[in-house]
Structure formats: C-alpha cells, structure tokens
Design a protein around this motif. Structure first.
Motif, PDB file in Angstrom:
ATOM      1  N   LEU A 151      -5.417   3.656   2.192  1.00  0.00           N
ATOM      2  CA  LEU A 151      -4.417   2.568   2.373  1.00  0.00           C
ATOM      3  C   LEU A 151      -4.532   1.682   1.276  1.00  0.00           C
ATOM      4  O   LEU A 151      -3.535   1.082   0.614  1.00  0.00           O
ATOM      5  CB  LEU A 151      -4.707   1.852   3.801  1.00  0.00           C
ATOM      6  N   LEU A 152      -5.735   1.305   0.726  1.00  0.00           N
ATOM      7  CA  LEU A 152      -6.167   0.343  -0.420  1.00  0.00           C
ATOM      8  C   LEU A 152      -5.232   1.153  -1.618  1.00  0.00           C
ATOM      9  O   LEU A 152      -4.747   0.606  -2.418  1.00  0.00           O
ATOM     10  CB  LEU A 152      -7.382   0.621  -0.650  1.00  0.00           C
ATOM     11  N   SER A 207      -1.562   0.508  -1.605  1.00  0.00           N
ATOM     12  CA  SER A 207      -1.128  -0.761  -2.063  1.00  0.00           C
ATOM     13  C   SER A 207      -1.180  -0.826  -3.482  1.00  0.00           C
ATOM     14  O   SER A 207      -0.242  -1.585  -4.112  1.00  0.00           O
ATOM     15  CB  SER A 207      -2.193  -1.849  -1.590  1.00  0.00           C
ATOM     16  N   PHE A 217       2.605  -1.653  -0.239  1.00  0.00           N
ATOM     17  CA  PHE A 217       2.513  -3.010   0.377  1.00  0.00           C
ATOM     18  C   PHE A 217       1.615  -3.562  -0.323  1.00  0.00           C
ATOM     19  O   PHE A 217       0.721  -3.270  -1.441  1.00  0.00           O
ATOM     20  CB  PHE A 217       2.032  -2.921   1.764  1.00  0.00           C
ATOM     21  N   SER A 218       1.371  -5.291   0.075  1.00  0.00           N
ATOM     22  CA  SER A 218       0.104  -6.017  -0.701  1.00  0.00           C
ATOM     23  C   SER A 218      -0.755  -6.489   0.252  1.00  0.00           C
ATOM     24  O   SER A 218      -0.576  -6.654   1.216  1.00  0.00           O
ATOM     25  CB  SER A 218       1.023  -7.181  -1.396  1.00  0.00           C
ATOM     26  N   LEU A 219      -1.904  -6.334  -0.496  1.00  0.00           N
ATOM     27  CA  LEU A 219      -3.093  -6.790   0.146  1.00  0.00           C
ATOM     28  C   LEU A 219      -3.776  -7.865  -0.518  1.00  0.00           C
ATOM     29  O   LEU A 219      -3.820  -8.127  -1.693  1.00  0.00           O
ATOM     30  CB  LEU A 219      -4.317  -5.623   0.020  1.00  0.00           C
ATOM     31  N   GLN A 220      -3.805  -9.392   0.238  1.00  0.00           N
ATOM     32  CA  GLN A 220      -4.393 -10.313  -0.154  1.00  0.00           C
ATOM     33  C   GLN A 220      -4.981 -11.375   0.638  1.00  0.00           C
ATOM     34  O   GLN A 220      -4.612 -11.136   1.823  1.00  0.00           O
ATOM     35  CB  GLN A 220      -3.172 -11.035  -1.207  1.00  0.00           C
ATOM     36  N   PRO A 232      -3.057  -9.636  -5.225  1.00  0.00           N
ATOM     37  CA  PRO A 232      -2.779  -8.378  -4.743  1.00  0.00           C
ATOM     38  C   PRO A 232      -3.432  -7.059  -5.733  1.00  0.00           C
ATOM     39  O   PRO A 232      -3.645  -6.076  -4.906  1.00  0.00           O
ATOM     40  CB  PRO A 232      -1.164  -8.347  -4.572  1.00  0.00           C
ATOM     41  N   CYS A 233      -3.264  -7.365  -6.931  1.00  0.00           N
ATOM     42  CA  CYS A 233      -3.798  -6.329  -7.810  1.00  0.00           C
ATOM     43  C   CYS A 233      -5.329  -6.028  -7.612  1.00  0.00           C
ATOM     44  O   CYS A 233      -5.840  -4.897  -7.913  1.00  0.00           O
ATOM     45  CB  CYS A 233      -3.239  -6.503  -9.173  1.00  0.00           C
ATOM     46  N   THR A 287      -7.467  -6.918  -4.927  1.00  0.00           N
ATOM     47  CA  THR A 287      -8.073  -6.547  -3.702  1.00  0.00           C
ATOM     48  C   THR A 287      -8.253  -5.089  -3.551  1.00  0.00           C
ATOM     49  O   THR A 287      -9.454  -5.151  -2.887  1.00  0.00           O
ATOM     50  CB  THR A 287      -6.850  -7.067  -2.670  1.00  0.00           C
ATOM     51  N   ALA A 288      -7.376  -4.148  -3.876  1.00  0.00           N
ATOM     52  CA  ALA A 288      -7.668  -2.813  -3.575  1.00  0.00           C
ATOM     53  C   ALA A 288      -8.845  -2.286  -4.272  1.00  0.00           C
ATOM     54  O   ALA A 288      -9.755  -1.749  -3.462  1.00  0.00           O
ATOM     55  CB  ALA A 288      -6.289  -2.094  -4.009  1.00  0.00           C
TER      56      ALA A 288
END
Length: 565
Positions: free
Chosen positions: A254-255, A258, A263-266, A303-304, A306-307
C-alpha cells in the motif's frame, strides 16, 4: 556460470576416475573424511572463560548460523561469533561460513553442581557433501559468580534482524526523497523561513542556521527510530508469524502504491496546520528558534515522505535494533536536509527546475519499497516462490525503465531502452519456468514421489527382507543438505536416470531432524554425511563398492549405478 554448475562440472571430472580408486573398504568414496577430521573440535577453560576451537580442514566449511552454545547448570555472559565469509547457494540463499579455523570465547558468570556447555555445529565439504548436526558436551570448572552479570546472548544468523540496507543507503534514500515533487519546491520557502527577516548574514552564520535546522529535523526522526525499534524488541518473535508477515507485506505494498500516485498518505490536515502554525511562531535567524522549527518540521510528513518513512519505521520495528534504527533514521533525515543546506547557502540557482523527472524519482522509490514485501514474503512462501517474486519485481522495474527510455528525445535513450529490455527478459526466467515448466522442472515432483519413505533401521530391514528380484537403492536425504536437493532437481528428474532406476526398489530416509532414530540409522550404515546413496542386492546385502557420496550429474550417476556395470 553459477557456483553449483561449476561444482557439478568438477564432480563430473572426478567420476571419470576408476571406480576402485573412488571407494574405501566400506564402499565410501574417498575424499570425504569423518566429521571429527573435517572439523576438529577442542576446548579449554581459564578462570571464568571457556575457549571453543574448531580446526576446519581445507575444502570444508562450518555454517555460522548453525553454531549454538547452550549452558546447563551455568550462566553465560555476552558472547559473539566472529564474522564469517559470505556464502550463497542455489537452495539456501545467503549465509555466512567459516572455511578456516575459528575460536570462540564464552564467559561463564556462574555455575551450579555439574555445569556443562552443549555445543552444536554443522558444516559441509565444498565439493557438495554435508554432515549432520554435531553436538559436543563440554564439562566446566566451577566459577565464582560476579555481582553484576551480562545477560546471555545467543548469536543470530547473518541475515537475521539486520536492516536490508546499510546506513549509506539510508542517506541516499533521504537525498532521493528530497528531489520528489512534494519536497523539492518547498526548499526555497524553508530557506527563507530559516533566515528570517534578517539580511546580510555571514556565510558561517547562514551555514550554522541551516545545519541546526537539519539537526532539529534529524532529532525527531532519530527519536522515532528509537521508540519504534524499542517497541519492536517485544514483538520480534510474534512478527515471525506468517499471518503477520503477510499483513506487514500488504502494508508495504500500500505504501508503494501511494508512491505510484494511487492515493496520498499524510497526517490529517488539521494536525499539519497546527504544527505549521507552531513552527511559524518560532523566530527565524535564532539558533534556538531554528532548532525548534526543525524538530516540528520532522513531524509534518508530506505525501512524498510518508511512504518511505513509514516503510523504514515498519522494518525497524520488526528488526528490533535500537542503535541501528536510530542511526538509520538520523542519516535518512540528514540526506533530506543536505539539499536544504545547499539552497540556504548558495540560493535557488543550484536548485534543479521542477519537471516530470521528479515524478520519476517518486515512482522509482515505489519500486524500492516493493522490495520490502518481497523480502518478508520470501519467509512465508519459500525460496522457489520467493525467487519468482524477485523476478516479478525486477521485470516490472525493467519494463518501467524501458518505457521511460523510449520516451527520451535523445538517441542514447533508445539504446538504453534496449538494455532494459534485455534485462527484463533475463530476469523473467523464473517466471517462464513457472508458467511453462520445462521437461526437467515438470518431472521433479513425480521423481520424488517414486521413493518409498522409511523412518528407521527396522523399516529398512523389513523392506530388504521382503521377497524381491531387484536391487534396492536407499537415498539418505535432509533439508539441510544442498547436494541432496541438487540430486532431486537435476539427477533424479532426468528421464534417462528414471529409466535406469525403473527396475529398482527405491527407498528414502529423511534425517533432517537428526533424531535418535536418524542418528542410529546413519551410524549402523557407517554413513559419514549426506548425500549418500546405498545399493543392496536381492538378498538384502549391500553391494560392495557401490556407494555414491556427493552430487553426481545424470550421466555420471547412470555410470555408477550397479545395473550399469
């Protein structure tokens, strides 16, 4: 040419020698000595220290991860095996070996009535012959317990608990993240915030403020590494559970998605806003204020970042190494901060222009993160499917790079695309074998099914005493025997070999667990190690000079069969 193929060629040349020159009076092929001659074991004790020594015969080696020391009626201090030599084989992957003499010092902190050490070790001959695990009992002299003792530490295999990247990789990952589209455009703004409204700062003052800001950010990441790794120490055993490994691998996937823009993780927007406002209240140009801004900036995950940050934290959690986890995240943060220091000192002129290349960097990190679930799933699905997963990842990356190269307006881009295409074809071989099994691969499983399993010496005698008109072949097998697996994959699966063995009664004894009945069977048959193949006549007597020890390719194996003489 792989090392396994090279060894098989050498063994093929050896088999061209006369049969009589290859066998001793027990029918055992010469060249393989008893285990005590291959690995001469000795020990000595001086005061509170026991020294264990192994004299490794040339052409043999001990596995580092197979050496263990257990105390009985005694307590041990901290001890550590010396670094081994990297070793890789087709079936067991990467490991460490000792091809030379080694010595191990074990501190004894306390003893009781009859203290002993139980030492276990295992090794092989480089020519493809492995010995069962060997256990020695070492008597100890009484020692006086010290008031403060260190806990007993068991050595871990070379690949256990280590991060899959060195600190240098962590630094490079941090630098790479700095050039993603979410981070790079922010550096000019951050640079202005660091300097504040003051003008005409000296070069040294500017450098100091930029470094302080980066150190503040690194403090946050380092503390995260310590906390996560410390928590991970409690769950290392639990995280070896296949279900948890699969869930962890799914989270890594999932990471990675992103990073590909799925999708975006933040952090929640409200929390990011509060942290940003708190950071803006700090006084720019002040060392304390800049340090606080850096600490707070480390909590604002874009967002960049986080993964890759989450991926590193998750892996540190399952590795449980506090110092290495803290150091890794410190260097990761330092890598992210280096471009900021350059921008602050020299201005925006050195900053590359924004463009599609930044999205390419971000997607490239997606493939780096995908390597982590493959690393974890390999423990669950086994080496064969693990190899296929690595192949799938390599083909995916090469295909992605191939498409990017074709889009390049430069002529060299087309040549580079050809290189990526060739690499993709080479990497796809394990996948081709899975989808379109070759004749050899397709017959591995049926050949293994043609052996009747026996558990002990009594079961062997029953099979030999039953009326039969054929020769009996006994295959002594173990999972820790590399050459045993080579026999199954390359020799027993060969159609000509199967035809040559068709008239035989084929038995197989699996002695992987080295249980008492396994030891008794090997001892009664005077077997030194594995692989060993024995042949019995119709009356149940072993055929003289017929034993096969060590791997043989199909042609040489057929020549050694009693039926071929």
């Amino acid at each position: 040419m792989s090392s396994g193929l090279f060894i098989r060629i050498i063994l093929l040349l050896i088999t061209l020698l006369p049969v009589g020159a290859q066998a001793d009076l027990f029918g055992q092929q010469k060249g393989f000595v008893p285990v005590d001659q291959a690995f001469g074991f000795d020990f000595s004790q001086q005061a509170n220290t026991v020294t264990l020594r192994w004299q490794v015969k040339q052409g043999y080696y001990l596995y580092r991860q197979k050496i263990s020391v257990e105390a009985r009626d005694a307590s041990l201090g901290t001890w550590q095996l010396p670094q081994g030599k990297p070793h890789r084989d087709e079936f067991f992957g990467d490991s460490e070996i000792y091809p030379q003499d080694i010595a191990l010092s074990v501190p004894i902190t306390a003893t009781q009535h009859t203290p002993t050490l139980v030492v276990t070790y295992q090794g092989c001959a480089a020519a493809g012959f492995c010995y069962p695990p060997e256990t020695k009992t070492v008597p100890l002299n009484a020692v006086v317990a010290k008031p403060a003792t260190a806990p007993s530490v068991q050595p871990q295999p070379a690949s256990s608990g280590n991060l899959p990247y060195t600190p240098l990789w962590a630094l490079l990952i941090g630098i790479g993240v700095a050039f993603t589209p979410c981070v790079l455009p922010m550096y000019p703004l951050i640079s202005g915030i660091i300097l504040g409204r003051k003008q005409q700062l000296s070069f040294s003052r500017t450098a100091l403020l930029a470094i302080v800001y980066v150190q503040g950010m690194a403090i946050t990441y380092t503390l995260l590494g310590v906390v996560v790794a410390a928590a991970g120490l409690k769950f290392q055993a639990a995280l070896q559970n296949p279900v948890l490994l699969v869930l962890l691998a799914g989270l890594f996937i999932l990471l990675a998605l992103s990073m590909f823009g799925a999708f975006s993780l933040q952090l929640p927007a409200s929390l990011q806003t509060r942290l940003a406002l708190l950071s803006n209240k700090q006084q720019g140009g002040s060392i304390v204020g800049v340090l606080c801004m850096g600490i707070l900036a480390g909590l604002i995950c874009s967002p960049c970042t986080t993964a890759p940050l989450s991926a590193i934290l998750l892996y540190i959690a399952q590795s449980g190494q506090v110092i290495q986890g803290a150091g890794t995240l410190y260097l990761y943060a330092l890598g992210m901060g280096l471009p900021l220091i350059v921008v602050t000192l020299f201005g925006n002129k050195l900053l590359p222009r924004s463009g599609p290349w930044m999205q390419t960097v971000k997607e490239g990190f997606g493939f780096v993160i995908l390597a982590l679930p493959v690393f974890l799933l390999e423990r669950v699905v086994g080496e064969v499917w693990g190899e296929r997963l690595w192949a799938l990842l390599a083909v995916s990356f090469a295909s992605w790079a191939f498409i990017l190269s074709l889009k390049s307006p430069k002529n060299w881009g087309r040549w580079l695309a050809l290189v990526w295409l060739v690499l993709a074809v080479i990497a796809a071989r394990p996948l081709q074998e899975a989808l379109f099994p070759s004749a050899v691969t397709a017959t591995v499983t049926p050949s293994a099914q043609q052996f009747t399993p026996i558990a002990n010496r009594q079961a062997l005698e029953q099979k030999l005493n039953k009326p039969h008109q054929s020769i009996t072949m006994l295959d002594l097998y173990a999972d820790w025997c590399v050459a045993c697996k080579e026999f199954e994959k390359y020799t027993f699966s060969d159609p000509k070999v199967q035809q040559a063995m068709s008239g035989m009664q084929r038995l197989q004894a699996n002695v992987t667990k080295n249980q008492p009945q396994d030891v008794e069977l090997l001892s009664s048959l005077k077997v030194l190690g594995l692989p060993t193949l024995l042949f019995f006549d119709a009356q149940g007597h072993e055929i003289p000079n017929s034993r096969i020890t060590g791997f043989l390719p199909p042609e040489a194996f057929i020549k050694q069969l009693p039926t071929a003489k």
